[in-house]
Write an enzyme that holds these catalytic residues in place. Sequence first.
Site, PDB file in Angstrom:
ATOM      1  N   ARG A  62     -43.465  57.574  25.780  1.00  0.00           N
ATOM      2  CA  ARG A  62     -42.719  57.502  26.768  1.00  0.00           C
ATOM      3  C   ARG A  62     -40.903  56.723  26.865  1.00  0.00           C
ATOM      4  NH1 ARG A  62     -41.669  55.178  32.259  1.00  0.00           N
ATOM      5  NH2 ARG A  62     -40.926  56.776  33.452  1.00  0.00           N
ATOM      6  N   ARG A 106     -36.605  49.290  45.005  1.00  0.00           N
ATOM      7  CA  ARG A 106     -35.264  49.401  44.388  1.00  0.00           C
ATOM      8  C   ARG A 106     -34.431  49.934  45.409  1.00  0.00           C
ATOM      9  NH1 ARG A 106     -36.767  53.491  39.447  1.00  0.00           N
ATOM     10  NH2 ARG A 106     -37.812  51.731  38.588  1.00  0.00           N
TER      11      ARG A 106
END
Length: 408
Positions: free
Chosen positions: A93, A243
Site C-alpha cells: 500500500r 485531522r
Amino acid sequence: MNILVFNSGSSSIKYRLFDMSRVSVIASGVLQRIGESDASLVHKSVLADGSHQSITRSQQISDHRQGMQQINAVLQQTSLRRDSPPLRGIGHRMAHGGSMFHHPTRIDASVLDAIRQLGDLAPLHNPASVAGIEQALAAFPGVAQVVVFDTAFHQTLPPHAYRYAVPRDFAHRLHVRRYGFHGTSYQYVTRQAARRLGRSSTSLNLIALHLGNGSSAAAIRGGISVDTSMGMTPMAGLVMGTRCGDLDPAVVFHLLRHTDLTPDRLEAILNRDSGLLGLCGHNDMREILELAAAGDDDAQQAFEVYVYAIKKYIGAYYAVLGRVDAVLFTGGIGENSAPIRWRVCQGLQGLGIVLDPDRNDACPPTGGSVHAANSPVAVLVEPTDEQLEIAEQTLQTIQGSDASFTPP
Ligand code: AMP
C-alpha cells in the site's frame, strides 16, 4: 495461490497473507514500535480447521530492514513453510502516487526511483512505505512485488475538480492539485455495491462516504471517481478523528503569526491533534457518542460538526452527479455506527434519501441496504477491505505483466 500484502508505517508494519484461490486470509500480523527496545510482533495463522495459532515476539527492532526479516522468518515457520503453496506476489500500500501512477504498478528499479521522488508530495506518508518496499525486496528476493496507490482511483478527476485556484506555476512546477485518497477502499466498495444492487458499476452514480479515523467522501459517476473531499494531502475535506478537514488557509498564517509554532509543528497539530480530538478531546466515535448521550457539551458539538460536514458534501456531490443511485457508507464509523448514518441522512428526504430506522439499526457487520422501501436513492452499508483489494490488484498486475516483465 498466495499473495502477501504489506502496509508499512513509520513505526509499524501490518501484513496479511491471502489464499487467492479461496479468497481467504491465511495469516496476518502487525509489528509495532519499530525503533524501540520493546518492539512487538503479533502473528496469527489460520489453521486448516479454521482455528488460529498466535505467535508473539518482543525484542528490539531497530529499523524496517530488521522488521521485514522478522516477519519473513515467522512466515517461513508458519504459513510459508516449504510444503505450503508458493508465494505468488507481494502487494504494497502506498498513500501517494502523484499524477504519475494511475494503476497498480509492478515494482522495478525505475518505479522505485519514481516513488522516492513523490516523497516531497507526501512527506508524512510515503517514506515509510518506500522503506517497507525496499526491505521487502531484500527479504523476499525473486518474489514479484506490486505497489498499489491510494490516489490512483481518483486520477479520473476532471481538471475542474482537481485544480486549485492558485497561480498556474504552483500546479505545473510544484504539482499542487487535488489527488484524493482512500481510493483502494472506494474501488472495493463500488464493486461490492454494484454486486448488491445487481447492476454493473459502470451504470452506477454513487456518493461514497469512507468514515473511519480518516474520513472522506467521493462522487462516483459510472463507477469512476469525479470528485473527492481529500486534497493534495489527506488533511482536507471532512472532519476526521485527528485531522482538521476543510479549513480557511488564512487560519494557518494567522496561527504562524500569532504563536511560536513552526510550520512543521502546526502541520502535526492539524494532522494529529485536531478533528474530533481537537473539538472534544476524544477521537473514538464510540466514546464521543456515549459522552454526547450523557450530556457532554463538547462531545455533542463534535458530533454535530462531524455530521454537518458530511451532509454538506452529500449536497455538493448530488449537484455534481445530477442523478444519484446510492449513498454508500463504509469505514469503521460508516459500517458500525447506526446513529451517525441516521443523523447524516436526516433531512435529506428532499434529495430522495430516506433511511429505514429499523433496517439501519439492525444492519449486520456484513453490510446491507438500510433505505426505506420507498426511497428513490438506495443507502448501502458496505464493509471495506483495502487489504483484499490490494491483493486482488496485485495478482491481476502480476498476471498481466508476467509475459513481458524482466526482473530488475
Ligand atoms: P477505521 O479507521 O476505518 O478503522 O475506523 C476507526 C473508527 O471507527 C474509530 O473512530 C472507531 O471509533 C470507529 N468505530 C468502530 N466501531 C464503531 C461503532 N460501533 N460506533 C461508532 N464508531 C465506531
